[in-house]
Structure formats: structure tokens, C-alpha cells
Design a protein around this motif. Sequence first.
Motif, short mmCIF file in Angstrom:
data_model
loop_
_atom_site.label_atom_id
_atom_site.label_comp_id
_atom_site.label_asym_id
_atom_site.label_seq_id
_atom_site.Cartn_x
_atom_site.Cartn_y
_atom_site.Cartn_z
N ASP A 1 -2.18 3.86 -11.75
CA ASP A 1 -3.46 3.26 -11.37
C ASP A 1 -3.75 2.01 -12.20
OD1 ASP A 1 -3.78 5.23 -9.46
OD2 ASP A 1 -5.20 6.40 -10.66
N ALA A 2 -3.46 2.09 -13.49
CA ALA A 2 -3.67 0.94 -14.37
C ALA A 2 -2.74 -0.21 -14.00
CB ALA A 2 -3.47 1.35 -15.83
N LEU A 3 -1.50 0.10 -13.68
CA LEU A 3 -0.56 -0.95 -13.27
C LEU A 3 -1.01 -1.61 -11.97
CD1 LEU A 3 2.83 0.76 -14.18
CD2 LEU A 3 1.89 -1.33 -15.19
N ARG A 4 -1.51 -0.82 -11.05
CA ARG A 4 -2.00 -1.39 -9.79
C ARG A 4 -3.19 -2.31 -10.06
NH1 ARG A 4 -3.37 1.54 -4.03
NH2 ARG A 4 -3.57 -0.42 -2.88
N ALA A 5 -4.11 -1.86 -10.89
CA ALA A 5 -5.27 -2.69 -11.23
C ALA A 5 -4.83 -3.97 -11.92
CB ALA A 5 -6.24 -1.90 -12.11
N ALA A 6 -3.84 -3.88 -12.79
CA ALA A 6 -3.35 -5.06 -13.50
C ALA A 6 -2.70 -6.06 -12.55
CB ALA A 6 -2.36 -4.65 -14.59
N THR A 7 -1.99 -5.57 -11.54
CA THR A 7 -1.34 -6.50 -10.61
C THR A 7 -2.35 -7.22 -9.72
OG1 THR A 7 -0.96 -4.80 -8.91
CG2 THR A 7 0.80 -5.17 -10.53
N ASP A 8 -3.53 -6.63 -9.56
CA ASP A 8 -4.57 -7.25 -8.73
C ASP A 8 -5.53 -8.12 -9.54
OD1 ASP A 8 -3.57 -6.09 -6.44
OD2 ASP A 8 -4.86 -4.33 -6.57
N ALA A 9 -5.39 -8.14 -10.86
CA ALA A 9 -6.34 -8.84 -11.73
C ALA A 9 -5.79 -10.19 -12.19
CB ALA A 9 -6.63 -7.97 -12.96
N ASP A 10 -6.69 -11.02 -12.74
CA ASP A 10 -6.24 -12.27 -13.35
C ASP A 10 -5.52 -11.92 -14.66
OD1 ASP A 10 -8.07 -12.49 -15.74
OD2 ASP A 10 -9.59 -12.53 -14.17
N GLY B 1 7.16 7.30 -23.18
CA GLY B 1 8.51 6.85 -22.85
C GLY B 1 8.85 6.93 -21.37
N ALA B 2 7.89 7.32 -20.53
CA ALA B 2 8.16 7.37 -19.08
C ALA B 2 8.31 5.94 -18.56
CB ALA B 2 7.03 8.09 -18.35
N LYS B 3 9.25 5.77 -17.65
CA LYS B 3 9.60 4.45 -17.12
C LYS B 3 8.85 4.19 -15.81
CE LYS B 3 13.87 2.05 -15.82
NZ LYS B 3 15.31 2.27 -15.74
N TYR B 4 8.35 2.97 -15.66
CA TYR B 4 7.63 2.54 -14.46
C TYR B 4 8.26 1.25 -13.97
CZ TYR B 4 4.21 5.83 -16.23
OH TYR B 4 3.59 6.97 -16.69
N GLU B 5 8.88 1.30 -12.80
CA GLU B 5 9.51 0.11 -12.23
C GLU B 5 8.70 -0.37 -11.03
OE1 GLU B 5 13.98 -0.11 -12.28
OE2 GLU B 5 13.70 2.08 -12.38
N LEU B 6 8.35 -1.65 -11.06
CA LEU B 6 7.56 -2.23 -9.98
C LEU B 6 8.41 -3.24 -9.22
CD1 LEU B 6 4.21 -3.00 -11.84
CD2 LEU B 6 4.86 -0.94 -10.60
N PRO B 7 8.47 -3.10 -7.90
CA PRO B 7 9.21 -4.09 -7.11
C PRO B 7 8.44 -5.41 -7.05
CG PRO B 7 8.22 -2.44 -5.67
CD PRO B 7 7.95 -2.01 -7.07
N ASN B 8 9.14 -6.49 -6.90
CA ASN B 8 8.51 -7.81 -6.89
C ASN B 8 7.43 -7.94 -5.81
OD1 ASN B 8 9.85 -9.00 -9.06
ND2 ASN B 8 11.62 -9.45 -7.79
N TYR B 9 7.61 -7.27 -4.67
CA TYR B 9 6.65 -7.45 -3.59
C TYR B 9 5.26 -6.89 -3.88
CZ TYR B 9 7.95 -2.69 -2.10
OH TYR B 9 8.19 -1.35 -2.04
N ASP C 1 0.83 -1.21 0.00
CA ASP C 1 0.00 0.00 0.00
C ASP C 1 0.86 1.26 0.00
OD1 ASP C 1 -2.38 -1.42 -0.07
OD2 ASP C 1 -2.62 -1.41 2.11
N GLU C 2 1.93 1.22 0.77
CA GLU C 2 2.83 2.36 0.83
C GLU C 2 3.45 2.64 -0.54
OE1 GLU C 2 6.98 3.13 3.07
OE2 GLU C 2 5.33 2.45 4.36
N PHE C 3 3.85 1.59 -1.25
CA PHE C 3 4.41 1.77 -2.59
C PHE C 3 3.39 2.42 -3.51
CE2 PHE C 3 4.78 0.46 -6.99
CZ PHE C 3 6.04 0.96 -7.30
N TRP C 4 2.18 1.88 -3.55
CA TRP C 4 1.17 2.41 -4.47
C TRP C 4 0.76 3.83 -4.11
CZ3 TRP C 4 1.37 0.34 -8.84
CH2 TRP C 4 1.51 -1.03 -9.02
N ASP C 5 0.77 4.16 -2.81
CA ASP C 5 0.44 5.53 -2.40
C ASP C 5 1.49 6.52 -2.84
OD1 ASP C 5 -1.88 4.64 -1.20
OD2 ASP C 5 -1.05 4.63 0.83
N THR C 6 2.74 6.09 -2.92
CA THR C 6 3.84 7.00 -3.27
C THR C 6 4.31 6.84 -4.72
OG1 THR C 6 5.48 5.44 -2.43
CG2 THR C 6 4.67 7.11 -0.89
N ALA C 7 3.84 5.86 -5.43
CA ALA C 7 4.32 5.57 -6.79
C ALA C 7 4.26 6.77 -7.73
CB ALA C 7 3.55 4.38 -7.38
N PRO C 8 3.19 7.56 -7.75
CA PRO C 8 3.17 8.70 -8.68
C PRO C 8 4.30 9.71 -8.45
CG PRO C 8 0.96 8.22 -7.91
CD PRO C 8 1.90 7.39 -7.08
#
Length: 77
Positions: free
Chosen positions: A20-29, A57-65, A3-10
Amino acid sequence: MRDEFWDTAPHYGGQKEIWDALRAATDADLTLAQTIVDSAGIIVSNPDLTLCYDERGAKYELPNYVLSEPTNLIRDG
């Protein structure tokens, strides 16, 4: 931590809508996640979503957790 990551990601840069789309994608099938990523115009560089780009071209890095539920924790209750 998730939650802390998603709150600060922007604040890491990029567009809030993409985060927001990446968060939704990680929670979806898988099928829904693919639809979300495609409709948002997200370019996936790593198949596990740890590295993505938007159409500008903006980069979005998601940690494994943030990509999966923890398996090494004991549930309360």
C-alpha cells in the motif's frame, strides 16, 4: 494492468502495508514519495523503485508500467 497489479501484489509475498505504501509512493510527487518510503521503512535498491525491501528483508519488485503513466496511448473523448 496497473490496477490489476496492485490488486494482486500482496499475493507475491511481503506485507500488505508495504504494498500500500509503495502504491501511494508511485502516485505521489517526489518529496511525498520519499516521505512515504521513509516512514514505511522501505529500503530502495533501485532508484526507480523497481526493487525494494522491507525491514524484514522481504523483496518487492515493481514493473515499470506501474511507475508512470503510459505515453503511447490515445485518450478517449
